[in-house]
Design a protein around this motif. Structure first.
Motif, PDB file in Angstrom:
ATOM      1  N   GLY A 205     -16.954  15.611   2.050  1.00  0.00           N
ATOM      2  CA  GLY A 205     -16.317  16.107   2.375  1.00  0.00           C
ATOM      3  C   GLY A 205     -14.505  16.012   3.336  1.00  0.00           C
ATOM      4  N   SER A 206     -15.196  14.443   2.287  1.00  0.00           N
ATOM      5  CA  SER A 206     -13.718  14.086   3.059  1.00  0.00           C
ATOM      6  C   SER A 206     -12.488  13.402   1.334  1.00  0.00           C
ATOM      7  N   SER A 207     -11.674  14.765   0.602  1.00  0.00           N
ATOM      8  CA  SER A 207     -10.988  14.498  -0.266  1.00  0.00           C
ATOM      9  C   SER A 207     -10.294  15.640  -0.710  1.00  0.00           C
ATOM     10  N   ILE A 208      -8.788  14.891  -0.570  1.00  0.00           N
ATOM     11  CA  ILE A 208      -8.209  16.367  -0.946  1.00  0.00           C
ATOM     12  C   ILE A 208      -7.790  16.798  -1.398  1.00  0.00           C
ATOM     13  N   ARG A 209      -7.903  15.950  -3.280  1.00  0.00           N
ATOM     14  CA  ARG A 209      -8.419  16.758  -4.384  1.00  0.00           C
ATOM     15  C   ARG A 209      -9.282  17.655  -4.361  1.00  0.00           C
ATOM     16  N   ALA A 210     -10.608  17.342  -4.001  1.00  0.00           N
ATOM     17  CA  ALA A 210     -11.124  18.321  -3.394  1.00  0.00           C
ATOM     18  C   ALA A 210     -10.854  19.699  -3.028  1.00  0.00           C
ATOM     19  N   GLU A 211     -10.544  19.946  -1.728  1.00  0.00           N
ATOM     20  CA  GLU A 211     -10.320  20.088  -0.765  1.00  0.00           C
ATOM     21  C   GLU A 211      -8.779  21.452  -1.817  1.00  0.00           C
ATOM     22  N   LEU A 212      -7.783  20.510  -2.154  1.00  0.00           N
ATOM     23  CA  LEU A 212      -7.319  21.795  -2.798  1.00  0.00           C
ATOM     24  C   LEU A 212      -7.631  22.391  -3.789  1.00  0.00           C
ATOM     25  N   GLU A 213      -8.406  21.633  -4.673  1.00  0.00           N
ATOM     26  CA  GLU A 213      -8.925  22.767  -5.805  1.00  0.00           C
ATOM     27  C   GLU A 213      -9.850  24.047  -5.362  1.00  0.00           C
ATOM     28  N   PHE A 214     -10.251  23.362  -4.317  1.00  0.00           N
ATOM     29  CA  PHE A 214     -11.156  25.087  -3.579  1.00  0.00           C
ATOM     30  C   PHE A 214      -9.912  25.611  -3.599  1.00  0.00           C
ATOM     31  N   SER A 215      -9.034  25.595  -3.045  1.00  0.00           N
ATOM     32  CA  SER A 215      -8.306  27.090  -2.774  1.00  0.00           C
ATOM     33  C   SER A 215      -7.353  27.329  -4.379  1.00  0.00           C
ATOM     34  N   TYR A 216      -6.975  26.546  -5.176  1.00  0.00           N
ATOM     35  CA  TYR A 216      -6.916  26.521  -6.340  1.00  0.00           C
ATOM     36  C   TYR A 216      -7.155  27.156  -7.145  1.00  0.00           C
TER      37      TYR A 216
ATOM     38  N   PHE B 121       0.928  -1.275   0.126  1.00  0.00           N
ATOM     39  CA  PHE B 121      -0.166  -0.094  -0.192  1.00  0.00           C
ATOM     40  C   PHE B 121       0.755   1.362  -0.088  1.00  0.00           C
ATOM     41  N   VAL B 122       2.242   1.206   0.862  1.00  0.00           N
ATOM     42  CA  VAL B 122       2.706   2.154   0.772  1.00  0.00           C
ATOM     43  C   VAL B 122       3.409   2.866  -0.503  1.00  0.00           C
ATOM     44  N   ARG B 123       3.941   1.476  -0.733  1.00  0.00           N
ATOM     45  CA  ARG B 123       4.436   1.468  -2.568  1.00  0.00           C
ATOM     46  C   ARG B 123       3.506   2.574  -3.548  1.00  0.00           C
ATOM     47  N   THR B 124       2.435   2.126  -3.117  1.00  0.00           N
ATOM     48  CA  THR B 124       1.314   2.912  -4.317  1.00  0.00           C
ATOM     49  C   THR B 124       0.900   4.420  -4.131  1.00  0.00           C
ATOM     50  N   MET B 125       1.444   4.794  -3.058  1.00  0.00           N
ATOM     51  CA  MET B 125       1.154   6.474  -2.679  1.00  0.00           C
ATOM     52  C   MET B 125       2.273   6.942  -2.909  1.00  0.00           C
ATOM     53  N   ARG B 126       3.445   6.412  -3.492  1.00  0.00           N
ATOM     54  CA  ARG B 126       4.278   7.108  -3.522  1.00  0.00           C
ATOM     55  C   ARG B 126       3.931   7.382  -5.038  1.00  0.00           C
ATOM     56  N   ASP B 127       2.795   7.378  -5.785  1.00  0.00           N
ATOM     57  CA  ASP B 127       2.368   7.416  -6.836  1.00  0.00           C
ATOM     58  C   ASP B 127       1.048   9.060  -6.726  1.00  0.00           C
ATOM     59  N   ASP B 128       2.110  10.023  -7.264  1.00  0.00           N
ATOM     60  CA  ASP B 128       0.984  11.010  -6.910  1.00  0.00           C
ATOM     61  C   ASP B 128      -0.400  11.171  -7.587  1.00  0.00           C
ATOM     62  N   SER B 129      -1.109  10.384  -8.096  1.00  0.00           N
ATOM     63  CA  SER B 129      -1.996  10.195  -8.468  1.00  0.00           C
ATOM     64  C   SER B 129      -3.364   9.560  -7.412  1.00  0.00           C
ATOM     65  N   GLN B 130      -2.172   8.925  -7.138  1.00  0.00           N
ATOM     66  CA  GLN B 130      -2.687   7.829  -5.809  1.00  0.00           C
ATOM     67  C   GLN B 130      -2.981   8.482  -4.874  1.00  0.00           C
ATOM     68  N   LEU B 131      -1.736   9.364  -4.348  1.00  0.00           N
ATOM     69  CA  LEU B 131      -2.038   9.797  -2.720  1.00  0.00           C
ATOM     70  C   LEU B 131      -3.513  11.431  -3.348  1.00  0.00           C
ATOM     71  N   LEU B 132      -3.297  11.818  -4.468  1.00  0.00           N
ATOM     72  CA  LEU B 132      -4.628  12.611  -4.172  1.00  0.00           C
ATOM     73  C   LEU B 132      -5.539  12.335  -4.732  1.00  0.00           C
ATOM     74  N   SER B 133      -5.617  11.072  -5.327  1.00  0.00           N
ATOM     75  CA  SER B 133      -7.538  10.223  -5.522  1.00  0.00           C
ATOM     76  C   SER B 133      -8.163  10.213  -3.965  1.00  0.00           C
ATOM     77  N   LEU B 134      -7.083   9.763  -2.983  1.00  0.00           N
ATOM     78  CA  LEU B 134      -7.766   9.244  -1.329  1.00  0.00           C
ATOM     79  C   LEU B 134      -8.603  10.384  -0.942  1.00  0.00           C
ATOM     80  N   ALA B 135      -9.794  10.152  -0.956  1.00  0.00           N
ATOM     81  CA  ALA B 135     -10.953  10.125  -0.805  1.00  0.00           C
ATOM     82  C   ALA B 135     -12.535   9.103  -0.171  1.00  0.00           C
ATOM     83  N   LEU B 136     -12.563   9.369   0.823  1.00  0.00           N
ATOM     84  CA  LEU B 136     -13.728   8.560   1.261  1.00  0.00           C
ATOM     85  C   LEU B 136     -15.349   8.122   0.742  1.00  0.00           C
ATOM     86  N   ASP B 137     -15.769   7.618   0.577  1.00  0.00           N
ATOM     87  CA  ASP B 137     -16.833   7.272  -0.465  1.00  0.00           C
ATOM     88  C   ASP B 137     -17.644   7.737   0.713  1.00  0.00           C
ATOM     89  N   GLY B 138     -18.870   8.364  -0.324  1.00  0.00           N
ATOM     90  CA  GLY B 138     -19.984   8.346   0.099  1.00  0.00           C
ATOM     91  C   GLY B 138     -20.049   9.671   1.306  1.00  0.00           C
TER      92      GLY B 138
END
Length: 423
Positions: free
Chosen positions: A325-336, A305-322
């Protein structure tokens, strides 16, 4: 009197309830205009009547003879109990790695009797959880209630008028009785809090213009604001005190992961645990999302699992189903999205810096812009906590932000390959 239907005037004057402020304003203005009073006198007298109305509304007590109509009927409402709001979200209880910050927050209140406190910090650092924990620790100091409003809202940022509607609703003002005029809403809100001890938490604020009308100005009230924006204007004009949350220490970040992931999966994996904490930028939100993602599918093995997290796309896709309010990509997009075009381009470029660190000189070179412009744009990014100063003219961007910046650069390169070259 054309602005007020006769039936409305008749109903109010025959009634036994305090009329709405809009009626008082229109009625008094119409009478004075009909009596030939000059505009400045009309404005002065109308405000005097409204001031008296606000006192009555806040106190909610019956008037004496001076408050009776020609028929002798009282024009105030029957006194009713103060609506004590208890609107704070669930207390998170224990915040790993935030004991020192909570102590510093309490000391800040003791040293400074300010009514406004700002909790600031980067995306995912845990500002909301910290503010809610802090607010719960102070509930005994505010017996008249605790108000909470998420200024992000479900469908985008709330404007001040919408937020005031939420706050007034929490204070027992029915939606139909909320003044349409934004200034009147502010007056109603401040009048209700004037002599109360109420704590107000304004979560996820965008900027000072959104926050200022919502500040509890009562002498015994306190407002806690959370924002990824530094909101320096509140410090200047409202003398607010700011508490900036930083990322967690490596040990605390590992503790967050270990609190969610069963110990059996971490046997002989201390190095991987530390690596995952670093990949998550030591940010509480990202750490929890990563830990839950593994806990949902532990069969893959922690080291894999840790090896997969070295991929930027996997890291940024972290979110909770359903859980939107729990998506790191969505939070970053709001600031961007809040950045101007020049700041966005600069953000892409400095994301290419090695080890996520850069100086003003190297940032100017990467972006191909003058040093003064690099200084200005760095300040813009810094105000939104997208970069952090680590020394004189030296800045850094944590791992998650760097991954996001490089992703945005690749997306832009795919759309406009001639305007941006990505290494």
């Amino acid at each position: 009197m054309d602005a007020l239907p006769r039936s409305t005037v008749s109903t109010v004057l025959r009634g036994n309830k305090l009329p709405r402020s809009e009626f008082v304003s229109a009625f008094v203005t119409a009478c004075l205009v009909y009596g030939g009073q000059p505009p400045e006198k009309v404005a002065e007298e109308t405000e005097r009547w409204l001031a008296r109305w606000r006192v009555l509304y806040a106190a909610e007590t019956k008037e004496g003879p001076e408050g009776e109509t020609a028929q002798g009927d009282p024009v105030t409402e029957t006194p009713k109990a103060w609506n004590v709001p208890h609107h704070l979200p669930l207390d998170v209880g224990c915040l790993i790695g935030r004991g020192a910050a909570l102590k510093a927050a309490d000391e800040l209140v003791q040293r400074h009797k300010n009514s406004v406190f700002l909790v600031s910090g980067p995306v995912g650092v845990g500002k909301s959880a910290f503010a809610i924990r802090w607010a719960h620790s102070m509930v005994d100091d505010f017996p008249d209630g605790r108000l909470y409003v998420d200024l992000r809202g479900e469908h985008g940022a709330l404007d001040a008028e919408q937020a005031l509607g939420v706050l007034l609703g929490g204070l027992g003002v029915h939606e139909d009785d909320c003044p349409a005029d934004p200034r009147r809403r502010v007056e109603r809100y401040r009048s209700l809090l004037a002599h109360r001890r109420v704590l107000v938490v304004l979560d996820n604020a965008s900027d000072t213009d959104q926050v200022r009308p919502l500040l509890a100005t009562g002498e015994h009230c306190r407002t806690i604001v959370t924002s990824r924006n530094r909101m320096s204007g509140l410090l200047v004009r409202e003398a607010a005190r700011r508490l900036t949350l930083d990322v967690l220490a490596p040990e605390a970040a590992c503790a967050v992961l270990s609190a969610i992931i069963d110990r059996e999966y971490l046997v002989d994996a201390q190095a991987e645990l530390e690596e995952l904490a670093r990949l998550c930028g030591y940010l509480p939100l990202v750490l929890r999302l990563a830990a839950v993602k593994f806990a949902d599918r532990p069969g893959q093995g922690f080291k894999h699992f840790v090896r997969t997290m070295r991929d930027d796309s996997q890291l940024l896709s972290l979110a909770l189903d359903g859980d939107h309010g729990s998506s790191i990509r969505a939070e970053l997009e709001f600031s961007y999205r809040r950045l101007c075009c020049e700041a966005k381009r600069y953000f892409w470029k400095i994301g290419l810096a090695d080890d996520a660190g850069f100086t003003l000189e190297s940032g100017a070179a990467l972006a191909g812009i003058p040093l003064a412009e690099a200084d200005r744009l760095t300040a813009v990014l810094e105000s939104e906590h997208l970069v952090s100063e680590v020394g004189r003219r030296k800045f850094t961007m944590h791992r998650v932000l760097q991954a996001f910046a490089r992703t945005k650069a690749r997306e832009q390169a795919a759309c406009e390959p001639r305007t941006l070259a990505v290494a």
